[in-house]
Design an enzyme around this catalytic site. Structure first.
Site, PDB file in Angstrom:
ATOM      1  N   LEU A 140      -3.261  -6.321   1.091  1.00 45.05           N
ATOM      2  CA  LEU A 140      -3.400  -5.868   2.474  1.00 45.05           C
ATOM      3  C   LEU A 140      -2.847  -4.459   2.613  1.00 45.05           C
ATOM      4  O   LEU A 140      -1.831  -4.110   2.005  1.00 45.05           O
ATOM      5  CB  LEU A 140      -2.664  -6.811   3.420  1.00 45.05           C
ATOM      6  N   ALA A 141      -3.539  -3.645   3.408  1.00 51.57           N
ATOM      7  CA  ALA A 141      -3.157  -2.245   3.607  1.00 51.57           C
ATOM      8  C   ALA A 141      -2.989  -1.992   5.097  1.00 51.57           C
ATOM      9  O   ALA A 141      -3.867  -1.451   5.765  1.00 51.57           O
ATOM     10  CB  ALA A 141      -4.221  -1.319   3.024  1.00 51.57           C
ATOM     11  N   ASP A 153      -1.763 -11.144  13.139  1.00 51.66           N
ATOM     12  CA  ASP A 153      -3.214 -10.961  13.161  1.00 51.66           C
ATOM     13  C   ASP A 153      -3.957 -12.126  12.519  1.00 51.66           C
ATOM     14  O   ASP A 153      -5.188 -12.135  12.480  1.00 51.66           O
ATOM     15  CB  ASP A 153      -3.603  -9.649  12.460  1.00 51.66           C
ATOM     16  N   HIS A 180       9.700  -3.671   1.536  1.00 50.59           N
ATOM     17  CA  HIS A 180       9.127  -3.390   0.208  1.00 50.59           C
ATOM     18  C   HIS A 180      10.207  -3.518  -0.859  1.00 50.59           C
ATOM     19  O   HIS A 180      10.534  -2.564  -1.563  1.00 50.59           O
ATOM     20  CB  HIS A 180       8.452  -2.018   0.202  1.00 50.59           C
ATOM     21  N   ALA A 191       0.825  -1.214   0.000  1.00 50.95           N
ATOM     22  CA  ALA A 191       0.000   0.000   0.000  1.00 50.95           C
ATOM     23  C   ALA A 191       0.860   1.265   0.000  1.00 50.95           C
ATOM     24  O   ALA A 191       0.416   2.328   0.419  1.00 50.95           O
ATOM     25  CB  ALA A 191      -0.937   0.001   1.195  1.00 50.95           C
ATOM     26  N   ASP A 203       1.425  -2.591  12.521  1.00 52.81           N
ATOM     27  CA  ASP A 203       1.227  -1.940  11.214  1.00 52.81           C
ATOM     28  C   ASP A 203      -0.216  -1.432  11.117  1.00 52.81           C
ATOM     29  O   ASP A 203      -0.799  -1.367  10.039  1.00 52.81           O
ATOM     30  CB  ASP A 203       1.533  -2.911  10.077  1.00 52.81           C
TER      31      ASP A 203
END
Length: 388
Positions: free
Chosen positions: A306-307, A247, A194, A139, A273
């Site tokens: 996912l963001a 998570d 990233h 993201a 995050d």
């Protein structure tokens, strides 16, 4: 004047003790003793409960509908106060890749006001970007990606009042080696993220001083038996820390267990995050410039990537114990002392030890958060449903 906490179990530095009495004096931890203090001493009774260090979140973008990138002190303070309900007493507000102008303004806002927040303590800034590569951008907005710039970092550190503690880069970018050496020399922890880097390139970055792998397995070249990639480097290189988001969406529990076994639970850092939808209902939100839909416990941008997350750090602690991949002692360490160590702040937070600020949490034996104390004062209690 001293007062004392009584509880069944205390997660102290390097050991678990109890039942007993923990001294609090002038907002700091004093001695721990199994013996009752003198007659007339003030005792706060948490019988049947566990006392652990306040949690330390070194990678968090927002909470309760506030985003670090909003460039708003009231929002920053809202995150700070809200995090007390997550068991977090120290954190690094985390930026996203954006334009230089916006990053300048965000960094200046945090650097000017970070000591004024009224909840969880800001221990510095984590710059997540903009020195990344596109394939594993997640993201992050690729139109702002660039090679690492020492000159930009100098500007940002000045704007931040020297409060930048961590910066993430892709190690394959031009100039990465020189940038890493400079940042580490300025006592800024360099993290790798990233990135499509090879194992060799990641190893070179670590040899230059990089010491953290960001949200391991996510946003990086994967492990392959002929090219171990960034993920393999995160598991195999010596003397580094590996972040992980526990998570149940970002990483399968078995993969989290593999990382913890390979890296060691003393060098595994649980982070959230978390983005602005943390602590909020499902629906539509923003992460920087990207619209995000929160549904079924996950935050995703258009296309399904996912963001960030909506994870609360107290729940990460509970999750890894419930998954059977960590003991309560290990889980608490990975969410308190390990993150503090990863950014060189283990001398001031992340543990219960004499002389440290009395930042601690109260848990029941099921690892549910009951209360959060900051400087020895109860600032959140479950029964009162909020910050006092």
């Amino acid at each position: 004047m001293s007062k004392y906490i009584f509880a069944d179990t205390f997660f102290l530095e390097g050991e678990v003790e109890g039942p007993g009495f923990l001294e609090l004096k002038d907002g700091k931890f004093g001695d721990f003793s199994k013996n009752r203090p003198e007659v007339g001493a003030e005792i706060i009774d948490y019988a049947g409960h566990w006392i652990a260090p306040g949690l330390v979140d070194t990678h968090i973008h927002g909470f309760r509908n506030y985003d670090i990138m909003d460039i708003d002190f009231e929002g920053l303070n809202g995150i700070s106060e809200g995090l007390l309900s997550c068991g977090v007493t120290s954190f690094l507000p985390t930026t996203l890749t954006s334009s230089t102008e916006i990053l300048n303004n965000v960094i200046k806002m945090i650097g000017t006001h970070y000591t004024q927040v009224r909840g969880a303590k800001i221990k510095g800034i984590f710059l997540e970007g903009p020195f990344f590569t596109e394939k594993h951008r997640g993201a992050q907005n690729a139109k702002y990606f660039s090679d690492p710039s020492i000159e930009l970092l100098k500007v940002w550190q000045k704007l931040s009042n020297d409060s930048i503690k961590k910066i993430a880069i892709a190690p394959e970018r031009n100039g990465a080696a020189e940038f890493i050496e400079y940042a580490v020399g300025e006592k800024i922890a360099v993290a790798l993220a990233h990135s499509e880097a090879t194992y060799k390139k990641a190893k070179q970055a670590v040899e230059n001083g990089a010491s953290i792998f960001v949200h391991t397995f996510n946003g990086m070249s994967p492990l392959h038996h002929r090219e171990p990639g960034m993920a393999g480097a995160a598991m195999n290189l010596k003397d580094v820390f590996a972040e992980i988001i526990c998570d149940g969406h970002h990483v399968h529990p078995a993969a989290a267990n593999i990382l913890m076994n390979a890296r060691g639970r003393d060098q595994t850092v649980m982070v959230t995050d978390c983005m602005m939808a943390g602590g909020m209902p499902e629906g539509n939100y923003q992460l920087g410039e990207f619209p995000v839909e929160v549904k079924a416990g996950a935050a995703r941008i258009e296309g399904g990537s996912l963001a960030g997350s909506i994870l609360q750090l107290k729940d990460a602690v509970k999750n890894v114990v419930d998954w059977g991949i960590a003991t309560p002692e290990e889980a608490i360490y990975m969410a308190s002392m390990a993150p503090a160590k990863s950014i060189g702040l283990d001398g001031e937070c992340g543990k219960i030890a004499e002389g440290y600020a009395a930042d601690f949490i109260v848990l029941n034996p099921d690892l549910d958060l009951i209360a959060t104390h900051l400087n020895g004062v109860c600032r959140y209690h479950l029964r009162k449903e909020g910050v006092q």
